[in-house]
Design an enzyme around this catalytic site. Structure first.
Site, short mmCIF file in Angstrom:
data_model
loop_
_atom_site.label_atom_id
_atom_site.label_comp_id
_atom_site.label_asym_id
_atom_site.label_seq_id
_atom_site.Cartn_x
_atom_site.Cartn_y
_atom_site.Cartn_z
N HIS A 160 -6.58 -6.96 -0.50
CA HIS A 160 -6.67 -5.52 -0.71
C HIS A 160 -5.78 -5.10 -1.88
O HIS A 160 -4.65 -5.57 -2.00
CB HIS A 160 -6.27 -4.77 0.55
CG HIS A 160 -7.10 -5.11 1.74
ND1 HIS A 160 -6.71 -6.05 2.67
CD2 HIS A 160 -8.32 -4.67 2.13
CE1 HIS A 160 -7.65 -6.16 3.60
NE2 HIS A 160 -8.63 -5.33 3.29
N HIS A 209 0.81 -1.22 0.00
CA HIS A 209 0.00 0.00 0.00
C HIS A 209 0.85 1.28 0.00
O HIS A 209 0.30 2.37 -0.13
CB HIS A 209 -0.93 0.04 1.22
CG HIS A 209 -2.00 -1.00 1.20
ND1 HIS A 209 -2.86 -1.16 0.14
CD2 HIS A 209 -2.36 -1.94 2.12
CE1 HIS A 209 -3.70 -2.16 0.39
NE2 HIS A 209 -3.41 -2.64 1.58
N ASP A 257 -5.11 -12.74 3.20
CA ASP A 257 -6.33 -12.20 3.77
C ASP A 257 -7.54 -12.47 2.87
O ASP A 257 -8.64 -11.98 3.14
CB ASP A 257 -6.21 -10.71 4.09
CG ASP A 257 -5.48 -9.92 3.03
OD1 ASP A 257 -5.10 -10.51 1.99
OD2 ASP A 257 -5.28 -8.71 3.22
N ASP A 304 -2.98 -10.37 -2.72
CA ASP A 304 -3.56 -9.91 -1.46
C ASP A 304 -5.03 -9.52 -1.69
O ASP A 304 -5.41 -9.07 -2.77
CB ASP A 304 -2.77 -8.70 -0.96
CG ASP A 304 -3.10 -8.29 0.46
OD1 ASP A 304 -2.30 -8.60 1.35
OD2 ASP A 304 -4.15 -7.65 0.68
#
Length: 343
Positions: A198, A160, A285, A196
């Site tokens: 996200h 991120h 995740d 991932d």
């Protein structure tokens, strides 16, 4: 497969974050890395090695120098301002406000260099950030030296973090730094496959106008899922990077059938690009029990991910990103690695 791991990640502990209207203990905690390390040992994946120290100038190849220089100053400036506890931003430049002038004062600078209140600081955070960067570059060195694959057990994660912003538990973009390191070492083309839950918004932002690094993301639909403001399917890159950014946003509740179809298509895009090396941003995740995610992959799905990636036949660096169901994170993350070894 060799794993690179540093115990210095423990310095980044006890911090809090702002999420869903509440200040809560950070979901990104030291036990995540320890469950994974223990599982690596339990399945006898291979040796666990300490990282070498690497010049932080490597990170400045993908991040703005002033952003990287800011990170080690956060905690001293926070303490100097008379605060203790977690250093956290509370205001950000946004549409209609100026983001071109670096303000003075730690509160303003925390907002200037971040996009949320998830990448927070305590006394040991910078040392953990630096060790995570060292882990990634050391593991990249193993792949460059001829290893089929290596696992960078990075903590904090990185995908991120953009050229000049932290957020989402991420400070330095480890996968992006490693990809740039491969380019600097002579790779003509590098691919990053981010699995991932996200979207890897920082990785996309860093390489969006470049054609020497293909970025492929599989993730939750940004219309409803964090980090919200990047990750749509129509984001394909700009200028020299047009066509070299690929997003596969998927709805809440996505199961293996749909997710694996996106993985298959993403792997085809990587194969068509024919990179010299592959960097995998590994988040688990996507797991059905993850507390902050809404996909429905099961533990038995993770070895399948590793086997499919291995079929690409590329030198592969696997970099740890997210996954917050901590009791299962070791089994799921290492499941990808053992699946890769079988592939």
């Amino acid at each position: 497969m060799k794993t690179i791991y540093s115990p210095r990640h423990h310095g980044h502990a006890g911090n809090v974050e702002l999420v869903a209207g509440a200040v809560v203990p950070a979901f990104e905690m030291p036990s995540r890395a320890e469950y994974i390390r223990s599982r690596v040992e339990a399945v006898k994946l291979g040796p666990i090695l300490a990282p070498n120290e690497h010049d932080i100038a490597i990170a400045k190849r993908v991040h703005r120098a002033d952003f990287i220089d800011f990170l080690p100053t956060v905690w001293p400036l926070w303490v100097e301002s008379g605060r203790d506890g977690t250093a956290m931003p509370y205001t950000w430049p946004t549409r209609g406000l100026r983001g071109d002038v670096r303000p003075q004062g730690i509160d303003a600078q925390l907002g200037y260099y971040s996009f949320d209140a998830g990448a927070t600081f305590v006394a040991g955070t910078w040392d953990a950030i630096k060790s995570s960067h060292d882990v990634a570059i050391t593991a990249a060195g193993l792949v460059k030296a001829g290893e089929r694959a290596a696992f960078a057990l990075c903590r904090p994660p990185g995908h991120h973090a953009g050229a000049a912003f932290a957020g989402g538990y991420c400070f330095i973009n480890n996968a992006a730094s490693a990809a740039q390191w491969f380019v600097d070492q002579g790779a003509k083309r590098v691919a990053i496959l981010d699995v991932d839950y996200h979207h890897g918004n920082g990785t996309q932002e860093i390489f969006y106008r470049r054609g020497d690094v293909l970025v492929v993301n599989l993730h939750g639909d940004p219309m409803v899922e964090y980090p919200f403001f990047l990750g749509h399917a129509d984001e394909r890159g700009e200028g020299p990077g047009e066509g070299f950014n690929v997003n596969y946003p998927m709805p809440w509740g996505t199961t293996w059938e749909t997710w694996s179809a996106a993985l298959e298509e993403g792997c085809r895009r990587v194969a068509d690009y024919a990179p010299d090396v592959l960097v995998v941003s590994l988040g688990v995740d996507t797991f059905e029990k993850d507390p902050i995610s809404k996909f429905r992959l099961k533990t038995e799905d993770y070895p399948k991910i590793g086997r499919r990636i291995a079929q690409l036949g590329l030198p592969t660096l696997i970099v740890m990103e997210g996954g917050y169901a901590v009791e299962e994170i070791g089994v799921n993350a290492v499941g990808v690695l053992t699946g890769f070894e079988e592939g």
